[in-house]
Write a protein that holds these residues in place. Sequence first.
Motif, mmCIF file in Angstrom:
data_model
loop_
_atom_site.group_PDB
_atom_site.id
_atom_site.type_symbol
_atom_site.label_atom_id
_atom_site.label_comp_id
_atom_site.label_asym_id
_atom_site.label_seq_id
_atom_site.Cartn_x
_atom_site.Cartn_y
_atom_site.Cartn_z
ATOM 1 N N ARG A 177 49.063 55.230 45.539
ATOM 2 C CA ARG A 177 50.318 54.568 45.887
ATOM 3 C C ARG A 177 51.000 55.179 47.102
ATOM 4 O O ARG A 177 51.863 54.560 47.712
ATOM 5 C CB ARG A 177 51.267 54.612 44.686
ATOM 6 N N GLU A 178 50.587 56.387 47.477
ATOM 7 C CA GLU A 178 51.162 57.024 48.654
ATOM 8 C C GLU A 178 50.486 56.591 49.948
ATOM 9 O O GLU A 178 51.037 56.802 51.027
ATOM 10 C CB GLU A 178 51.070 58.548 48.520
ATOM 11 N N ARG A 179 49.300 56.009 49.847
ATOM 12 C CA ARG A 179 48.524 55.686 51.049
ATOM 13 C C ARG A 179 48.106 54.222 51.149
ATOM 14 O O ARG A 179 47.561 53.819 52.159
ATOM 15 C CB ARG A 179 47.251 56.560 51.101
ATOM 16 N N PHE A 180 48.313 53.490 50.091
ATOM 17 C CA PHE A 180 47.816 52.121 50.077
ATOM 18 C C PHE A 180 48.896 51.187 49.546
ATOM 19 O O PHE A 180 49.458 51.430 48.474
ATOM 20 C CB PHE A 180 46.559 52.024 49.205
ATOM 21 N N VAL A 181 49.192 50.122 50.307
ATOM 22 C CA VAL A 181 50.176 49.122 49.904
ATOM 23 C C VAL A 181 49.429 47.913 49.363
ATOM 24 O O VAL A 181 48.607 47.326 50.073
ATOM 25 C CB VAL A 181 51.085 48.717 51.081
ATOM 26 N N PRO A 182 49.659 47.511 48.118
ATOM 27 C CA PRO A 182 48.945 46.350 47.559
ATOM 28 C C PRO A 182 49.277 45.081 48.331
ATOM 29 O O PRO A 182 50.359 44.924 48.896
ATOM 30 C CB PRO A 182 49.466 46.279 46.113
ATOM 31 N N ASN A 183 48.308 44.173 48.327
ATOM 32 C CA ASN A 183 48.491 42.897 49.011
ATOM 33 C C ASN A 183 49.277 41.922 48.142
ATOM 34 O O ASN A 183 49.140 41.910 46.914
ATOM 35 C CB ASN A 183 47.135 42.267 49.350
ATOM 36 N N ASN A 184 50.097 41.127 48.801
ATOM 37 C CA ASN A 184 50.688 39.966 48.144
ATOM 38 C C ASN A 184 49.640 38.861 48.197
ATOM 39 O O ASN A 184 49.465 38.189 49.216
ATOM 40 C CB ASN A 184 51.972 39.544 48.863
ATOM 41 N N VAL A 185 48.912 38.685 47.088
ATOM 42 C CA VAL A 185 47.708 37.865 47.095
ATOM 43 C C VAL A 185 48.020 36.425 47.507
ATOM 44 O O VAL A 185 47.329 35.840 48.347
ATOM 45 C CB VAL A 185 47.026 37.910 45.712
ATOM 46 N N ASP A 186 49.046 35.844 46.922
ATOM 47 C CA ASP A 186 49.383 34.450 47.258
ATOM 48 C C ASP A 186 49.715 34.304 48.742
ATOM 49 O O ASP A 186 49.295 33.339 49.384
ATOM 50 C CB ASP A 186 50.563 33.977 46.410
ATOM 51 N N TYR A 187 50.450 35.258 49.276
ATOM 52 C CA TYR A 187 50.832 35.200 50.688
ATOM 53 C C TYR A 187 49.605 35.364 51.586
ATOM 54 O O TYR A 187 49.453 34.644 52.583
ATOM 55 C CB TYR A 187 51.857 36.286 50.988
ATOM 56 N N VAL A 188 48.711 36.301 51.236
ATOM 57 C CA VAL A 188 47.516 36.542 52.046
ATOM 58 C C VAL A 188 46.604 35.315 52.040
ATOM 59 O O VAL A 188 46.061 34.916 53.078
ATOM 60 C CB VAL A 188 46.767 37.784 51.532
ATOM 61 N N ILE A 189 46.422 34.686 50.879
ATOM 62 C CA ILE A 189 45.595 33.481 50.801
ATOM 63 C C ILE A 189 46.180 32.387 51.685
ATOM 64 O O ILE A 189 45.456 31.681 52.401
ATOM 65 C CB ILE A 189 45.485 33.014 49.338
ATOM 66 N N HIS A 190 47.503 32.248 51.624
ATOM 67 C CA HIS A 190 48.165 31.223 52.426
ATOM 68 C C HIS A 190 47.983 31.482 53.921
ATOM 69 O O HIS A 190 47.664 30.559 54.694
ATOM 70 C CB HIS A 190 49.649 31.194 52.070
ATOM 71 N N ARG A 191 48.128 32.717 54.346
ATOM 72 C CA ARG A 191 47.998 33.050 55.768
ATOM 73 C C ARG A 191 46.550 32.923 56.245
ATOM 74 O O ARG A 191 46.291 32.480 57.368
ATOM 75 C CB ARG A 191 48.507 34.472 56.022
ATOM 76 N N TYR A 192 45.605 33.307 55.400
ATOM 77 C CA TYR A 192 44.197 33.123 55.743
ATOM 78 C C TYR A 192 43.880 31.638 55.957
ATOM 79 O O TYR A 192 43.136 31.270 56.884
ATOM 80 C CB TYR A 192 43.296 33.687 54.635
ATOM 81 N N GLY A 193 44.415 30.792 55.086
ATOM 82 C CA GLY A 193 44.190 29.363 55.240
ATOM 83 C C GLY A 193 44.744 28.823 56.543
ATOM 84 O O GLY A 193 44.088 28.022 57.228
ATOM 85 N N GLU A 194 45.954 29.262 56.901
ATOM 86 C CA GLU A 194 46.536 28.810 58.166
ATOM 87 C C GLU A 194 45.730 29.309 59.360
ATOM 88 O O GLU A 194 45.559 28.592 60.355
ATOM 89 C CB GLU A 194 47.977 29.300 58.264
ATOM 90 N N TRP A 195 45.230 30.531 59.264
ATOM 91 C CA TRP A 195 44.438 31.091 60.368
ATOM 92 C C TRP A 195 43.150 30.294 60.571
ATOM 93 O O TRP A 195 42.773 29.987 61.718
ATOM 94 C CB TRP A 195 44.134 32.554 60.086
ATOM 95 N N ILE A 196 42.463 29.953 59.480
ATOM 96 C CA ILE A 196 41.222 29.192 59.599
ATOM 97 C C ILE A 196 41.493 27.803 60.162
ATOM 98 O O ILE A 196 40.692 27.257 60.926
ATOM 99 C CB ILE A 196 40.525 29.114 58.233
ATOM 100 N N LEU A 197 42.626 27.217 59.805
ATOM 101 C CA LEU A 197 42.975 25.925 60.389
ATOM 102 C C LEU A 197 43.139 26.027 61.900
ATOM 103 O O LEU A 197 42.770 25.104 62.639
ATOM 104 C CB LEU A 197 44.259 25.395 59.746
ATOM 105 N N LEU A 198 43.677 27.143 62.378
ATOM 106 C CA LEU A 198 43.790 27.351 63.824
ATOM 107 C C LEU A 198 42.413 27.451 64.473
ATOM 108 O O LEU A 198 42.170 26.890 65.549
ATOM 109 C CB LEU A 198 44.600 28.617 64.111
ATOM 110 N N MET A 199 41.504 28.173 63.828
ATOM 111 C CA MET A 199 40.154 28.315 64.382
ATOM 112 C C MET A 199 39.413 26.971 64.380
ATOM 113 O O MET A 199 38.690 26.652 65.327
ATOM 114 C CB MET A 199 39.355 29.343 63.559
ATOM 115 N N ILE A 200 39.590 26.199 63.321
ATOM 116 C CA ILE A 200 38.972 24.873 63.277
ATOM 117 C C ILE A 200 39.585 23.966 64.345
ATOM 118 O O ILE A 200 38.899 23.148 64.970
ATOM 119 C CB ILE A 200 39.137 24.267 61.871
ATOM 120 N N GLY A 201 40.886 24.124 64.573
ATOM 121 C CA GLY A 201 41.546 23.332 65.606
ATOM 122 C C GLY A 201 41.006 23.588 66.998
ATOM 123 O O GLY A 201 41.069 22.697 67.863
#
Length: 361
Positions: A55-79
């Motif tokens: 917990r001193e060196r690693f920040v857990p991911n907000n899974v829902d937020y990361v999935i959402h951002r990954y999806g938007e990023w792939i849409l940009l690459m497909i675009g």
Amino acid sequence: GAHRLLAAAADHGSYEVWELFDLPLTLTAIGYLQNLFFSTITNFEITSGKRGDIRERFVPNNVDYVIHRYGEWILLMIGEGILSLLIVETVERKAYYFITTFGVLTVIFVQILKFESEPSHAEFHAIWQSFISAMCYSYLMQVLSMALIVFGVTYKLFLNDVVKEAAEDAYDAYGGGSKASRMLAASPTIPDEVTAHVFSIGLSGVVLALELMSLTHCGIEKAFKHMVRPKGSQDETSTPHWPIVIIALFKVGIILVTMTLSQWTTDPATLTICGFCIVLALSITRVMNFFYIHKKEVIQNLSATIRRGVKEKVEKASERASEFGMSAMSAVADGLGVDGNQASVTPSNCSNDSVGVAKEN
């Protein structure tokens, strides 16, 4: 080194694999790979507990937020692929319409393959499953992004070749003379063989990344279990689930054809149609996997949902019938002058009381 083409001939000249002008991009690539390597080692050490409290060196991911951002990023690459098909000048050529039509369809199917393979809930996603699956998914996302950029740019190169050929034919039709005499200090062009290799490499990266990303959600062990039919009893021997095995072999064949596509043809229109057929075949394998693997589970879930819905409807109907009966009995009791507290009597008691009152009258 770089050279100037004066009155460019039909050949494309000689090209070096690596030149001094490529040094900045080479250093950038080395830095990226170095950061990827050391960050992976650091993450393994942190999660293994060798560097103290995680917990001193690693920040857990907000899974829902990361999935959402990954999806938007792939849409940009497909675009980027769609943009490459739209920014080129339009010409009245059959090859031009083949490339644009099948190119757009290919990009659409890539988008479907990417997002339809994602779990519907975050708890089934690779990022949620474990650290290793999340790390593999993240790296494959980077590979997919780079492959989509390379794959999308080739459509622009294909269309540029078609536009250039149309311009040359129009020049010849107006008596422009030979092709060698029409350009002074012409810009170098990319050979068809190189464009075909780039297209094959980009499409291979897209197909491989999509297939491996789907494995990060379920795991390799579970994927291999699907190739074996479940035992009916302990005495039975495991038998291969042949439809799933055949589909897996067919996918391997698709990947091999994609990797060697540039060896079969270099024609832009033919390559585009082949790319569409490859992505379409991969989509069909996903549908077949769903039919043979998840069909039983889907039917069970659907039947359970229907039974649950019917049960809820019956319970609501019975509740409404009970409420209607109680209100009817209350109305009868009020008409007979019975105390409201006695309105909850059973129908048989109500009928007996009614008969007694009638006799007294």
